[in-house]
Structures are given as structure tokens and as C-alpha cells.
Design an enzyme around this catalytic site. Sequence first.
Site, PDB file in Angstrom:
ATOM      1  N   GLU A 162       0.847  -1.196   0.000  1.00  0.00           N
ATOM      2  CA  GLU A 162       0.000   0.000   0.000  1.00  0.00           C
ATOM      3  C   GLU A 162       0.884   1.249   0.000  1.00  0.00           C
ATOM      4  OE1 GLU A 162      -2.846   0.042   3.206  1.00  0.00           O
ATOM      5  OE2 GLU A 162      -3.881   1.797   2.383  1.00  0.00           O
ATOM      6  N   GLU A 167      -6.183  -9.136   3.766  1.00  0.00           N
ATOM      7  CA  GLU A 167      -5.387  -8.440   4.791  1.00  0.00           C
ATOM      8  C   GLU A 167      -5.388  -9.293   6.040  1.00  0.00           C
ATOM      9  OE1 GLU A 167      -5.944  -4.228   5.469  1.00  0.00           O
ATOM     10  OE2 GLU A 167      -6.506  -3.921   3.363  1.00  0.00           O
ATOM     11  N   TYR A 227      -6.938  -8.887  11.546  1.00  0.00           N
ATOM     12  CA  TYR A 227      -5.622  -8.601  12.119  1.00  0.00           C
ATOM     13  C   TYR A 227      -5.526  -9.185  13.526  1.00  0.00           C
ATOM     14  CZ  TYR A 227      -4.478  -5.385   8.328  1.00  0.00           C
ATOM     15  OH  TYR A 227      -4.184  -4.854   7.089  1.00  0.00           O
ATOM     16  N   GLN A 275       2.062  -6.055   5.711  1.00  0.00           N
ATOM     17  CA  GLN A 275       2.270  -5.725   4.328  1.00  0.00           C
ATOM     18  C   GLN A 275       3.697  -6.106   3.945  1.00  0.00           C
ATOM     19  OE1 GLN A 275       1.076  -1.769   3.202  1.00  0.00           O
ATOM     20  NE2 GLN A 275      -0.920  -1.906   4.213  1.00  0.00           N
ATOM     21  N   ASN A 332     -12.349  -1.320  -1.004  1.00  0.00           N
ATOM     22  CA  ASN A 332     -11.669  -1.906   0.157  1.00  0.00           C
ATOM     23  C   ASN A 332     -12.359  -1.424   1.433  1.00  0.00           C
ATOM     24  OD1 ASN A 332      -9.199  -2.900   1.810  1.00  0.00           O
ATOM     25  ND2 ASN A 332      -9.354  -0.738   2.367  1.00  0.00           N
ATOM     26  N   GLU A 333     -12.640  -2.329   2.321  1.00  0.00           N
ATOM     27  CA  GLU A 333     -13.245  -1.977   3.623  1.00  0.00           C
ATOM     28  C   GLU A 333     -14.320  -0.901   3.434  1.00  0.00           C
ATOM     29  OE1 GLU A 333     -10.312  -1.360   6.756  1.00  0.00           O
ATOM     30  OE2 GLU A 333      -9.673  -3.442   6.581  1.00  0.00           O
TER      31      GLU A 333
HETATM   32  O1  AHR Z   1      -3.046  -2.503   6.278  1.00  0.00           O
HETATM   33  C1  AHR Z   1      -3.344  -1.282   6.868  1.00  0.00           C
HETATM   34  C2  AHR Z   1      -4.805  -0.903   6.741  1.00  0.00           C
HETATM   35  O2  AHR Z   1      -5.594  -1.783   7.473  1.00  0.00           O
HETATM   36  C3  AHR Z   1      -5.398  -0.946   5.363  1.00  0.00           C
HETATM   37  O3  AHR Z   1      -5.161   0.205   4.626  1.00  0.00           O
HETATM   38  C4  AHR Z   1      -6.867  -1.086   5.635  1.00  0.00           C
HETATM   39  O4  AHR Z   1      -7.546  -1.751   4.607  1.00  0.00           O
HETATM   40  C5  AHR Z   1      -6.902  -1.825   6.961  1.00  0.00           C
HETATM   41  O5  AHR Z   1      -7.771  -1.233   7.849  1.00  0.00           O
END
Ligand code: AHR
Length: 491
Positions: free
Chosen positions: A25, A297, A239, A346, A172-173
Amino acid sequence: MSRLNVNIHEKKSTINKNIYGHFSEHLGRCIYDGIFVGENSEIPNKKGMRSDIVEALKNIKIPVLRWPGGCFADEYHWKDGIGPVEHRKNMVNTHWGKVVEDNSFGTHEFMELCEQLGCEPYINGNVGSGTVQEMQEWVEYLTFDGISPMTKLREENGRKEPWKVKYWGVGNENWGCGGNMTPDYYAGVYRHFQTYLRGFGDNVLYKIACGSHQKFFEWTEKVMELAGQYMNALTLHYYTLPTNDWTASKGSATQFDNDMYYKTLSHALKMDEIITGHLQIMSKYDPEHKVGMIVDEWGTWYDVEPGTNPGYLYQQNTMRDAIVASTTLDIFNKHSDRVVMANIAQLINVLQAMILTEGEKMLLTPTYHVFDLYKNHHDATLLGHWLECGISDEDSGVPHLSSTASTKDNQVTITITNLSATESADVTIAIPDVDCTNAKGRILTGSIDSFNDFDNPDNVVIESFNDIKCKPDSLNIKLPACSVAELVVDA
Ligand code: AHR
């Protein structure tokens, strides 16, 4: 004594190599001062891409790379990033650190990077602040081989031949940074945008809809109900935070005790029930399983390294991260009948990175080494296998071991992780009907908080693993605490 039973006659799904995919990103030092240093840099590069990083990523056979975000994707207007660099707009990266985005890395540079890496591009289009026309024209610019305004523009910018782009994300999101939409609303928007995503010639687009995060099942339910028939895949984000609390301090990447270590692992292992929950809903609307799941992600998220820009999400990476990576990849492999791609967040200098850089220096993280240990699983056939083992930690219930077994090219590959912070594991690996006497092993191990830094870049590295007793159809191994091993036998 623990036991892993592997049945070479029980052939399951193919483990799509894209499960070992990555994400880059325009965030912090992932692109700029990460992979992309520009042609005039003194750091060795080809067309601006750091040669040492390209080589390292080729070594782990990077299969697919997602770009340009993340939250950045829904603020990105691709026409800002084409044409002569000196004419490209300088603008603010509003989402990440409010720093200057000079657009010197754009569409041509991303496609060049993928060509150098030998990987598939996965482009995430802008829905939140973009238009249908803008997205449609991006596809045309990239992939059309006829006469059109976008082809003309591409040729004026130095590229005659169209590129091949298969994977295309529609937002995205979008439940959050991508527009704060409700699932019903997004489903309608998705149907609208995807109508104009047309493949040209033999470039068939694989359309990816924005999915949910964590256990936000209502999103999956509605989007599948209203738009499931128009997509090839639906995404999921999850995450791992040690604290599981986004509002509080997430904890340090390097300073933690055994209790925090096990908490982190127990949160990472929730990936299994999260995937299962979303897949059950998807099956309700797609009983033939035409729609794949893409976890585009995932990874650990800690407090940033002290003294660094909070908007850059720069964190160190320890053996704890290696164990999160290996156990999560085991979960994806287990679900490889439905999980067709995953992209760890990432690639460089951001969150659970493969590579960290400091000026001309670069290092490979423990997580990178796990991707190296797992590369035999790419496009291999998952084998039936089951573990008999205890738990590592009473409070969290984290198991002692985790594993994947697969076969490809007349070899059986077993990757096995010892999650315990303190206890080694004696394991018998039974593989009936396979001569195990030629087994070879590699291992990554260290204390739970060990890491590589720029003074000691080889503190945690893969070594050959010799603590293996080979028998005709089994292996006895002693796995050190906090370790990930790869065992390969000819079959
Ligand atoms: O990876 C960091 C961020 O986490 C990304 O930009 C977003 O999609 C997520 O919330």
C-alpha cells in the site's frame, strides 16, 4: 510424545499458491523508501525497484501482489499516477500520515514491479471516492488491445502492449474507510461497478467484492444475498492484536512476556472460526462454492516502533510473528477448498512485513523465513493429516503443535510448528507407505522475542534441521520450543 499422522492416500484440495500472496500500500515506507527508490538512487535498482528486495521476494516465489491499498485504494485516482513523472500531481496522502504523495509510483511502475517479481498483479479499484467510468477506464488502459482513447493514452506513456490483469478488487473496507457503507448499499454499488468491469480479448477479469472483517457476519450475509451471483470472490480482513482492543495500546512488537505471547497466538488462531463462520454463510447463498474467499489483509498489528511516525505503521518482527504466520498459513491450507488467496499485510516496512529497510540496508524478518519454509506447499495437494498433541498453555488453550502436509512432484512436505514458548516437542511423524529414510529438514527457531535488526540481520535465520531419526515409514523429531520446521521426503 506427540504424533502426526499423514495419509498420502487421502488427497484433498489444491493449496492455491496465491494463499502465499502479499499486499503493498502507499503507506509509510512500503512503496517509497521501501521497494521503490527511483532510478536515480545509489541503491542498486532496476527501473527504480530495489534489486536486493526483488531478489529476496523471488526467492520466496511471491505469487501475487495487491496494490495500491488498503484504505489508500479508495482515495486513489489512477490518472494521477501516469505520464511524465515531473508532471504528476503532488498531493496529500490523507489517510496515512498526511505526507506528500508525489505519484512517482503509479500504474506503469506497479506493473513493472510485478513483471520483475514474476507475480500476478491484484489491483484494488476505488469505489469510495471514485467513479464507475474511472474504474472502467483503468481496466481499458491496462488490458485493451484495440483502438480506444485509453489505449492511445497508454501508448503515449510508453507502453504499446496491453498488460494482463486478472484480479480486480471493487473497493476496500467499504464498511469503514472505503465509504462507511451499509452492506445493502455496498451490494448495490458493487453490482453497479462490476457491470462495467469488462474483460478484453483473453484477459478475463476475476471480480473481487469487498467482504467483511472479524465476525461482522451481517456484511457477508447481505452482500452474498444481494450480489453473490456477480462475483468470483469475497474478501475478509482479520488482524491479530495482542490485546484485541483497537482503542487501547496494542502492545510492543518486541517487548512482551509469555502471557502476552500466548494471548497473541490465541487471537491469531481465531482465524479458523472466523473463516468457518463466513464460509457457512457464503455456502447458504452459493451452495456450489463458486465464490472463493480471499483473506486479503491479515497479520499482526502492534504499537509502532518508538520514535517513528504513527501513520507509518512500522513495527519490528519477532519469532512470535513467525509463529503467527505459520499457524495462520496452516489454517488457510486447511481451508484451501474455499480460501483461494490471502495477502499478508504488508510487504515492506509496514505491519507484519517480510522485509525491513534502513537506507541502503535491508533485512529479512522471521516472517519472511516462514514464507520460505512453506514454499513447497504452493499449488501442492493437501494431504489428510491429524495431530495428537497437548496444549502449550493452560490459560489460553493454545495447542502445542500445528502442521500442514502436502504433496507435489513426488515429494511429501510437512511443515510443523512448536507453539510452546518453553517446551520442546518429541514428535513421531507417521507416513505409512512412504520411505522416510531420505528425509531432509530446515528449521527456524529462537526465543519468542528474538528478531533481526540492522546490526544483527542474521540473528534469526533458517538452519538445516538434523534432529531427525528416519525410520522406514516414520520420522522421530525433537522440535525446539518456539520453532517452525519443514521436512521433505521423496514419495
Ligand atoms: O493494512 C493497513 C490498513 O488496514 C489498510 O489500509 C486497511 O484496509 C486496513 O484497515
